[in-house]
Design an enzyme around this catalytic site. Sequence first.
Site, PDB file in Angstrom:
ATOM      1  CG  HIS A  96     -24.902  18.005  88.010  1.00  0.00           C
ATOM      2  ND1 HIS A  96     -25.672  17.780  89.131  1.00  0.00           N
ATOM      3  CD2 HIS A  96     -24.959  16.867  87.283  1.00  0.00           C
ATOM      4  CE1 HIS A  96     -26.160  16.551  89.089  1.00  0.00           C
ATOM      5  NE2 HIS A  96     -25.747  15.986  87.970  1.00  0.00           N
ATOM      6  CD  GLU A 195     -32.407  22.538  93.664  1.00  0.00           C
ATOM      7  OE1 GLU A 195     -33.614  22.227  93.564  1.00  0.00           O
ATOM      8  OE2 GLU A 195     -31.671  22.635  92.693  1.00  0.00           O
ATOM      9  CD  GLU A 204     -36.360  17.839  87.625  1.00  0.00           C
ATOM     10  OE1 GLU A 204     -35.934  18.917  87.216  1.00  0.00           O
ATOM     11  OE2 GLU A 204     -35.774  17.175  88.483  1.00  0.00           O
TER      12      GLU A 204
HETATM   13  N1  LIG Z   1     -33.730  20.766  91.381  1.00  0.00           N
HETATM   14  C1  LIG Z   1     -33.956  20.170  90.222  1.00  0.00           C
HETATM   15  N2  LIG Z   1     -34.630  20.703  89.238  1.00  0.00           N
HETATM   16  N3  LIG Z   1     -33.587  18.895  90.071  1.00  0.00           N
HETATM   17  C2  LIG Z   1     -33.353  18.110  91.240  1.00  0.00           C
HETATM   18  C3  LIG Z   1     -31.934  17.666  91.285  1.00  0.00           C
HETATM   19  C4  LIG Z   1     -31.777  16.372  90.946  1.00  0.00           C
HETATM   20  C5  LIG Z   1     -30.553  15.611  91.439  1.00  0.00           C
HETATM   21  O1  LIG Z   1     -30.987  14.632  92.368  1.00  0.00           O
HETATM   22  C6  LIG Z   1     -30.841  13.319  91.827  1.00  0.00           C
HETATM   23  N4  LIG Z   1     -32.057  12.583  92.188  1.00  0.00           N
HETATM   24  C7  LIG Z   1     -33.336  12.868  91.829  1.00  0.00           C
HETATM   25  N5  LIG Z   1     -34.195  11.974  92.369  1.00  0.00           N
HETATM   26  C8  LIG Z   1     -33.428  11.112  93.106  1.00  0.00           C
HETATM   27  C9  LIG Z   1     -33.726   9.976  93.909  1.00  0.00           C
HETATM   28  N6  LIG Z   1     -34.982   9.544  94.059  1.00  0.00           N
HETATM   29  N7  LIG Z   1     -32.707   9.334  94.548  1.00  0.00           N
HETATM   30  C10 LIG Z   1     -31.428   9.768  94.390  1.00  0.00           C
HETATM   31  N8  LIG Z   1     -31.070  10.833  93.618  1.00  0.00           N
HETATM   32  C11 LIG Z   1     -32.068  11.499  92.998  1.00  0.00           C
HETATM   33  C12 LIG Z   1     -30.684  13.519  90.325  1.00  0.00           C
HETATM   34  O2  LIG Z   1     -29.929  12.471  89.750  1.00  0.00           O
HETATM   35  C13 LIG Z   1     -29.950  14.850  90.272  1.00  0.00           C
HETATM   36  O3  LIG Z   1     -28.551  14.686  90.456  1.00  0.00           O
END
Ligand SMILES: N=C(N)NC/C=C/[C@H]1O[C@@H](n2cnc3c(N)ncnc32)[C@H](O)[C@@H]1O
Length: 410
Positions: A96, A195, A204
Amino acid sequence: MQAEKEEEEASPEEYVALCDFTASGSEQLGFSTGDKLLVHAKPSADWWWAELQGVIGYVPASYLRQDAAEDEDDTSLEDPWQDDEYFGSYGTLRLHLEMLSDRSRTETYRQVIVSNSASLRNKVVMDLGCGTGIISLFCAQLAQPSVVYAVEASSMAEHTRQLVKQNGCEEVVTVLQGRAEELELPEQADILVSEWMGNCLLFEFMVESVLLARDRWLRDGGVMWPSSAALTLVPCQADNYYSEKMAFWERPYGLDFTPLQPLAQQEFFTKPKFSHLIDPKDCLSAPCDVICLNMYTVQEMEGEFKFCVVKPGVFHGFTAWFTVQFESLEAGGATVELDTGPNSDPTHWKQTLFMLDKPIHVYGGDSIRGNIVLRRNPVWRRHMTVTLHWNINSSSDNCQVGTKSFPMWR
Ligand SMILES: N=C(N)NC/C=C/[C@H]1O[C@@H](n2cnc3c(N)ncnc32)[C@H](O)[C@@H]1O
């Protein structure tokens, strides 16, 4: 040949099958999840020669894992999304802090909110993967939406609630902890902002969660932010990297270490180099958008390219980056763009360098045509393989064809 010869005599290694594979063609060997295979030879990175209960054939290497012993108790076999590891990494501040410290990224999202603040009035916003909640706080601070649902699956969510309260936004921002695909939103959203972009845009594969959430929670006519995305590619020189990792072995301290160069190629040039910063002068041609994602429709994962070489140089590989666009909520309003390429402010994504095994001299007027295919890893859902095919048509000598697959990361 010597290496290959030795390889064939080496004792077979035991691998475990991570998922089912149905053979297509007589020389392939089918198997089921959990089967123990004996790998006799690895003629290529993608296809190995293996045996199962006395039957021998080609098997896809990406379906196998070697540390069979560890797999008995390794839960990662059951969890192809590796969510524990993935969300665990987002439960700490490191990632973060990296994203918040990226001013180009974060200011772009703020600019989107500011330039659409009037249209955001009384709207329902879903911030998917809100992390520390920065985008939700921008919405509450710079516009007047009726509510922002800040969705975060990792343990960061409880701290995000604290930040919302600390900044007096609890009237507008509701933090919901859970995976966007699973949790229940009290209502449909007018705007789905996220984002989600990873290295090389898609790594990812959080984009999959965004599209699932779109189908479940974005009302008809709702807006996706980003609205579109493009993966950009350019053939490039990478003299410094090549010298540092490959040429180094030619004459270190007056000795000839060139027998190590095949190892160096395998170790340093098999996977893409993340966090590469390409100098615009190393671009051998104009860059080209090779994959365009329309966030409202099914996405393309394959793209063609044709580069015209503008100056003589050494073609060491390809560099990739991405751009995302945010359409205006007002008809005819200005679109905001985030560009992570070498001619824009640097971002934490930087660029991604794909090194060829052998550099190729190219000359002005040469053309480099081909395609790029991003194939999801069938077992590790956040991983992919990037396969590049290229044809070089050069006036100086006959055309050269090449192809190479890069695992990201498995
Ligand atoms: N921009 C970059 N590289 N990383 C993305 C950012 C990722 C953030 O989004 C959350 N995240 C990712 N996928 C999900 C999901 N399906 N549901 C809820 N929260 C989620 C992760 O825990 C990170 O805090």
